[in-house]
Scaffold this motif. Structure first.
Motif, PDB file in Angstrom:
ATOM      1  N   MET A 129     -38.643  -9.550   4.359  1.00  0.00           N
ATOM      2  CA  MET A 129     -38.825 -10.188   3.070  1.00  0.00           C
ATOM      3  C   MET A 129     -39.337  -9.141   2.087  1.00  0.00           C
ATOM      4  O   MET A 129     -40.278  -8.420   2.358  1.00  0.00           O
ATOM      5  CB  MET A 129     -39.808 -11.348   3.202  1.00  0.00           C
ATOM      6  CG  MET A 129     -40.109 -12.022   1.884  1.00  0.00           C
ATOM      7  SD  MET A 129     -41.298 -13.361   2.033  1.00  0.00           S
ATOM      8  CE  MET A 129     -40.366 -14.516   3.006  1.00  0.00           C
ATOM      9  N   ALA A 130     -38.724  -9.060   0.971  1.00  0.00           N
ATOM     10  CA  ALA A 130     -39.097  -8.079  -0.047  1.00  0.00           C
ATOM     11  C   ALA A 130     -40.378  -8.514  -0.757  1.00  0.00           C
ATOM     12  O   ALA A 130     -40.623  -9.691  -0.967  1.00  0.00           O
ATOM     13  CB  ALA A 130     -37.968  -7.931  -1.065  1.00  0.00           C
ATOM     14  N   PHE A 131     -41.175  -7.516  -1.117  1.00  0.00           N
ATOM     15  CA  PHE A 131     -42.406  -7.779  -1.856  1.00  0.00           C
ATOM     16  C   PHE A 131     -42.055  -8.240  -3.264  1.00  0.00           C
ATOM     17  O   PHE A 131     -41.174  -7.697  -3.908  1.00  0.00           O
ATOM     18  CB  PHE A 131     -43.257  -6.509  -1.918  1.00  0.00           C
ATOM     19  CG  PHE A 131     -44.464  -6.650  -2.787  1.00  0.00           C
ATOM     20  CD1 PHE A 131     -45.574  -7.344  -2.349  1.00  0.00           C
ATOM     21  CD2 PHE A 131     -44.485  -6.121  -4.061  1.00  0.00           C
ATOM     22  CE1 PHE A 131     -46.695  -7.486  -3.150  1.00  0.00           C
ATOM     23  CE2 PHE A 131     -45.595  -6.261  -4.869  1.00  0.00           C
ATOM     24  CZ  PHE A 131     -46.695  -6.937  -4.415  1.00  0.00           C
ATOM     25  N   LYS A 132     -42.743  -9.248  -3.737  1.00  0.00           N
ATOM     26  CA  LYS A 132     -42.536  -9.737  -5.105  1.00  0.00           C
ATOM     27  C   LYS A 132     -43.806  -9.520  -5.899  1.00  0.00           C
ATOM     28  O   LYS A 132     -44.899  -9.764  -5.417  1.00  0.00           O
ATOM     29  CB  LYS A 132     -42.181 -11.221  -5.091  1.00  0.00           C
ATOM     30  CG  LYS A 132     -40.852 -11.485  -4.438  1.00  0.00           C
ATOM     31  CD  LYS A 132     -40.382 -12.867  -4.738  1.00  0.00           C
ATOM     32  CE  LYS A 132     -39.017 -13.038  -4.113  1.00  0.00           C
ATOM     33  NZ  LYS A 132     -38.288 -14.103  -4.678  1.00  0.00           N
ATOM     34  N   ASP A 133     -43.649  -9.069  -7.120  1.00  0.00           N
ATOM     35  CA  ASP A 133     -44.790  -8.880  -8.007  1.00  0.00           C
ATOM     36  C   ASP A 133     -45.039 -10.196  -8.741  1.00  0.00           C
ATOM     37  O   ASP A 133     -44.499 -10.425  -9.817  1.00  0.00           O
ATOM     38  CB  ASP A 133     -44.520  -7.748  -8.995  1.00  0.00           C
ATOM     39  CG  ASP A 133     -45.690  -7.520  -9.931  1.00  0.00           C
ATOM     40  OD1 ASP A 133     -46.801  -8.029  -9.649  1.00  0.00           O
ATOM     41  OD2 ASP A 133     -45.496  -6.852 -10.952  1.00  0.00           O
ATOM     42  N   THR A 142     -42.643 -20.483 -12.278  1.00  0.00           N
ATOM     43  CA  THR A 142     -41.737 -19.694 -11.443  1.00  0.00           C
ATOM     44  C   THR A 142     -42.322 -19.497 -10.049  1.00  0.00           C
ATOM     45  O   THR A 142     -41.616 -19.587  -9.039  1.00  0.00           O
ATOM     46  CB  THR A 142     -41.446 -18.328 -12.100  1.00  0.00           C
ATOM     47  OG1 THR A 142     -40.869 -18.561 -13.391  1.00  0.00           O
ATOM     48  CG2 THR A 142     -40.502 -17.492 -11.272  1.00  0.00           C
ATOM     49  N   ILE A 143     -43.621 -19.264  -9.978  1.00  0.00           N
ATOM     50  CA  ILE A 143     -44.282 -19.106  -8.685  1.00  0.00           C
ATOM     51  C   ILE A 143     -44.218 -20.411  -7.896  1.00  0.00           C
ATOM     52  O   ILE A 143     -43.920 -20.415  -6.697  1.00  0.00           O
ATOM     53  CB  ILE A 143     -45.741 -18.644  -8.869  1.00  0.00           C
ATOM     54  CG1 ILE A 143     -45.763 -17.222  -9.445  1.00  0.00           C
ATOM     55  CG2 ILE A 143     -46.510 -18.700  -7.550  1.00  0.00           C
ATOM     56  CD1 ILE A 143     -47.130 -16.761  -9.897  1.00  0.00           C
ATOM     57  N   ASP A 178     -39.021 -23.295  -2.964  1.00  0.00           N
ATOM     58  CA  ASP A 178     -37.821 -22.744  -2.318  1.00  0.00           C
ATOM     59  C   ASP A 178     -38.134 -22.269  -0.906  1.00  0.00           C
ATOM     60  O   ASP A 178     -37.327 -22.440   0.016  1.00  0.00           O
ATOM     61  CB  ASP A 178     -37.262 -21.579  -3.133  1.00  0.00           C
ATOM     62  CG  ASP A 178     -36.682 -22.004  -4.469  1.00  0.00           C
ATOM     63  OD1 ASP A 178     -36.433 -23.217  -4.675  1.00  0.00           O
ATOM     64  OD2 ASP A 178     -36.478 -21.123  -5.334  1.00  0.00           O
ATOM     65  N   ARG A 179     -39.301 -21.684  -0.726  1.00  0.00           N
ATOM     66  CA  ARG A 179     -39.686 -21.208   0.607  1.00  0.00           C
ATOM     67  C   ARG A 179     -39.921 -22.372   1.560  1.00  0.00           C
ATOM     68  O   ARG A 179     -39.560 -22.294   2.734  1.00  0.00           O
ATOM     69  CB  ARG A 179     -40.919 -20.316   0.517  1.00  0.00           C
ATOM     70  CG  ARG A 179     -40.617 -18.987  -0.142  1.00  0.00           C
ATOM     71  CD  ARG A 179     -41.819 -18.095  -0.160  1.00  0.00           C
ATOM     72  NE  ARG A 179     -41.547 -16.879  -0.918  1.00  0.00           N
ATOM     73  CZ  ARG A 179     -42.310 -15.810  -0.879  1.00  0.00           C
ATOM     74  NH1 ARG A 179     -43.403 -15.800  -0.140  1.00  0.00           N
ATOM     75  NH2 ARG A 179     -42.001 -14.740  -1.599  1.00  0.00           N
ATOM     76  N   ASN A 228     -39.448 -28.818  -5.297  1.00  0.00           N
ATOM     77  CA  ASN A 228     -39.229 -28.512  -6.715  1.00  0.00           C
ATOM     78  C   ASN A 228     -40.455 -27.861  -7.345  1.00  0.00           C
ATOM     79  O   ASN A 228     -40.530 -27.730  -8.570  1.00  0.00           O
ATOM     80  CB  ASN A 228     -38.845 -29.780  -7.485  1.00  0.00           C
ATOM     81  CG  ASN A 228     -37.428 -30.194  -7.212  1.00  0.00           C
ATOM     82  OD1 ASN A 228     -36.527 -29.357  -7.172  1.00  0.00           O
ATOM     83  ND2 ASN A 228     -37.212 -31.477  -7.012  1.00  0.00           N
ATOM     84  N   GLY A 229     -41.439 -27.496  -6.521  1.00  0.00           N
ATOM     85  CA  GLY A 229     -42.619 -26.812  -7.023  1.00  0.00           C
ATOM     86  C   GLY A 229     -43.607 -27.727  -7.719  1.00  0.00           C
ATOM     87  O   GLY A 229     -44.371 -27.273  -8.562  1.00  0.00           O
ATOM     88  N   LYS A 230     -43.611 -28.997  -7.344  1.00  0.00           N
ATOM     89  CA  LYS A 230     -44.496 -29.969  -8.007  1.00  0.00           C
ATOM     90  C   LYS A 230     -45.271 -30.780  -6.973  1.00  0.00           C
ATOM     91  O   LYS A 230     -45.224 -32.009  -6.977  1.00  0.00           O
ATOM     92  CB  LYS A 230     -43.677 -30.900  -8.892  1.00  0.00           C
ATOM     93  CG  LYS A 230     -42.945 -30.170  -9.992  1.00  0.00           C
ATOM     94  CD  LYS A 230     -42.022 -31.080 -10.747  1.00  0.00           C
ATOM     95  CE  LYS A 230     -41.300 -30.266 -11.801  1.00  0.00           C
ATOM     96  NZ  LYS A 230     -40.032 -30.806 -12.161  1.00  0.00           N
ATOM     97  N   ALA A 231     -46.004 -30.101  -6.105  1.00  0.00           N
ATOM     98  CA  ALA A 231     -46.694 -30.793  -5.025  1.00  0.00           C
ATOM     99  C   ALA A 231     -48.202 -30.673  -5.162  1.00  0.00           C
ATOM    100  O   ALA A 231     -48.717 -29.740  -5.763  1.00  0.00           O
ATOM    101  CB  ALA A 231     -46.264 -30.226  -3.680  1.00  0.00           C
ATOM    102  N   LYS A 232     -48.900 -31.620  -4.556  1.00  0.00           N
ATOM    103  CA  LYS A 232     -50.351 -31.575  -4.469  1.00  0.00           C
ATOM    104  C   LYS A 232     -50.734 -30.732  -3.258  1.00  0.00           C
ATOM    105  O   LYS A 232     -49.950 -30.583  -2.307  1.00  0.00           O
ATOM    106  CB  LYS A 232     -50.910 -32.981  -4.312  1.00  0.00           C
ATOM    107  CG  LYS A 232     -50.662 -33.853  -5.518  1.00  0.00           C
ATOM    108  CD  LYS A 232     -51.231 -35.227  -5.304  1.00  0.00           C
ATOM    109  CE  LYS A 232     -50.968 -36.079  -6.534  1.00  0.00           C
ATOM    110  NZ  LYS A 232     -51.461 -37.431  -6.373  1.00  0.00           N
ATOM    111  N   LEU A 233     -51.936 -30.194  -3.263  1.00  0.00           N
ATOM    112  CA  LEU A 233     -52.384 -29.362  -2.151  1.00  0.00           C
ATOM    113  C   LEU A 233     -52.375 -30.114  -0.826  1.00  0.00           C
ATOM    114  O   LEU A 233     -52.031 -29.545   0.212  1.00  0.00           O
ATOM    115  CB  LEU A 233     -53.784 -28.809  -2.428  1.00  0.00           C
ATOM    116  CG  LEU A 233     -53.845 -27.678  -3.440  1.00  0.00           C
ATOM    117  CD1 LEU A 233     -55.294 -27.286  -3.707  1.00  0.00           C
ATOM    118  CD2 LEU A 233     -53.056 -26.475  -2.982  1.00  0.00           C
TER     119      LEU A 233
END
Length: 115
Positions: free
Chosen positions: A1-5, A13-14, A20-21, A52-57
Motif C-alpha cells: 500500500m502506498a503512503f498517502k500524505d 476526502t479522508i 473505501d478501505r 460513504n465516509g459518514k459513520a459514527k465511531l
C-alpha cells in the motif's frame, strides 16, 4: 500500500478514503453489506453510511471487530507519553483537563506533544 500524505486531503476526502478501505476489506472477506449489517447488529443503511465516509465511531469499532482488524486501532493514535518530570510535577496523577489559552502563550514548548 502506498503512503498517502493525508495532510493535503480535506476531511471529507479522508473520510471517503476510510469508507473505501472498509468496503475493500468487506469485499476481501466476501461479505455483502447486508451480511455485515446482520453480523454487527447494525442496519444496512449504517453500513452504507460507513462506506460513504459518514459513520459514527461506534460503527467503526463494531465493523472493525467483525472484520477482524480491531488491533489496527493501536496504530490510529498512540497513547500520549508523559515525561517523568511532568508526572512528578503532577504527583503521579494523570491530567484531567486542559487550561485552554489561559496559562499558555501559544508558543510550542519542549513538553508539547508532536503529532
Amino acid at each position: 500500500m502506498a503512503f498517502k500524505d493525508f495532510h493535503s486531503f480535506s476531511d471529507q476526502t479522508i473520510l471517503q478514503e476510510l469508507g473505501d478501505r472498509f468496503k475493500a476489506l468487506r469485499l476481501r472477506k466476501n461479505l455483502s453489506q447486508q451480511e455485515l449489517a446482520e453480523r454487527t447488529l447494525l442496519s444496512l443503511n449504517t453500513i452504507k453510511a460507513l462506506e460513504n465516509g459518514k459513520a459514527k465511531l461506534a460503527t467503526v469499532v463494531a465493523v472493525m471487530r467483525e472484520l477482524g482488524v480491531l488491533e489496527q486501532l493501536e496504530g490510529l493514535l498512540e497513547e500520549p507519553k508523559i515525561s517523568p518530570l511532568q508526572l512528578a510535577k503532577r504527583r503521579g496523577r494523570p491530567r484531567q483537563r486542559a487550561t485552554g489559552s489561559r496559562g499558555h502563550s501559544g508558543k510550542s514548548t519542549k513538553d508539547d506533544v508532536e503529532w
